[in-house]
Design a protein around this motif. Structure first.
Motif, PDB file in Angstrom:
ATOM      1  N   PRO A 180       2.291  20.441  21.270  1.00  0.00           N
ATOM      2  CA  PRO A 180       1.889  20.179  19.162  1.00  0.00           C
ATOM      3  C   PRO A 180       0.671  19.838  18.857  1.00  0.00           C
ATOM      4  N   GLN A 181      -0.705  20.076  18.604  1.00  0.00           N
ATOM      5  CA  GLN A 181      -1.445  18.951  18.075  1.00  0.00           C
ATOM      6  C   GLN A 181      -1.746  18.664  17.137  1.00  0.00           C
ATOM      7  N   PRO A 182      -2.023  16.905  16.764  1.00  0.00           N
ATOM      8  CA  PRO A 182      -1.254  16.405  15.496  1.00  0.00           C
ATOM      9  C   PRO A 182      -2.596  17.435  14.590  1.00  0.00           C
ATOM     10  N   THR A 183      -2.731  17.089  13.344  1.00  0.00           N
ATOM     11  CA  THR A 183      -2.973  16.875  11.922  1.00  0.00           C
ATOM     12  C   THR A 183      -3.830  16.205  12.333  1.00  0.00           C
ATOM     13  N   VAL A 184      -5.425  16.492  11.751  1.00  0.00           N
ATOM     14  CA  VAL A 184      -6.034  15.333  11.508  1.00  0.00           C
ATOM     15  C   VAL A 184      -6.711  15.689  10.628  1.00  0.00           C
ATOM     16  N   ALA A 185      -6.545  15.042   9.149  1.00  0.00           N
ATOM     17  CA  ALA A 185      -7.780  15.378   8.073  1.00  0.00           C
ATOM     18  C   ALA A 185      -8.494  15.330   7.960  1.00  0.00           C
ATOM     19  N   SER A 186      -9.100  16.536   7.136  1.00  0.00           N
ATOM     20  CA  SER A 186     -10.571  16.697   7.023  1.00  0.00           C
ATOM     21  C   SER A 186     -11.262  15.658   6.566  1.00  0.00           C
TER      22      SER A 186
END
Length: 205
Positions: A180-186
């Motif tokens: 799973p790819q880490p969630t990156v805050a925009s």
């Protein structure tokens, strides 16, 4: 920019064969017709796609090969990709046996560049020679593909480390689970004010 050192006369050249065995490939048989319309062919694992438009590939063949001589005179050939049950055919066409076509099922469809190995190939490309480059003991033959025939149920025969392998065995190995790819805050757009933190008051102007 450094330049590669030139080959020195009398120096022992590197043995490229041991290096290339570490690069597994599919197995093909190049077929063509000689001046008497007799079939010629050899096993070849040195091939590559060159361009999609126009559809062009290259095969590298030993310059002293009688099959290459016939191929260049004819100007056309067929590239037969062998399926995984065709190991015996690969060995046969690598042996140089004069009766190889008598021991193989083949046909010559209308417009074919060379014989199609109907019982042993899972894909065939009919080709016309457009350019050749001789280098060392091999000749690179560039050819434009006029027609491709593919048998979707066929599985490729592989060769590497001086051994054969089956594509179906390699394809049966389970693929690793997707990480799973880490969630990156925009990030806010340039010039936009930072978003307020939770509970902070919004200032309206």
């Amino acid at each position: 920019m450094p330049h590669p050192a030139p080959h020195r006369p009398g120096a022992q050249p590197a043995d490229l064969r041991s290096f290339m065995t570490a690069f597994p490939t599919g197995v093909s048989v190049v077929t063509t017709l000689d001046a008497d319309a007799a079939p010629r062919g050899l096993t070849c694992s040195s091939l590559a796609s060159v361009a999609l438009s126009p559809p062009t590939l290259v095969v590298c063949v030993r310059t002293a090969s009688p099959t290459l001589e016939a191929l260049l005179a004819h100007g056309r050939f067929a590239l037969n990709l062998l399926h995984e049950r065709a190991r015996a055919t690969s060995d046969l066409f690598a042996s140089g046996a004069p009766d190889r076509f008598a021991r193989t099922e083949w046909r010559l469809p209308l417009g074919a560049g060379g014989p199609h190995l109907t019982a042993d190939a899972h894909a065939v490309a009919d080709c016309a020679v457009v350019r050749t480059i001789r280098f060392g003991d091999h000749t690179a033959v560039f050819a434009e593909v006029s027609r491709v025939t593919v048998r979707e149920s066929g599985q490729p025969l592989l060769y590497g480390r001086r051994r054969y392998a089956h594509w179906s065995d390699a394809a049966a190995v389970p693929q690793p689970a997707a990480v799973p790819q880490p969630t990156v805050a925009s990030l806010p757009e340039a010039g936009a004010p930072p978003a307020p933190s939770e509970g902070a008051a919004r200032v309206r102007r």
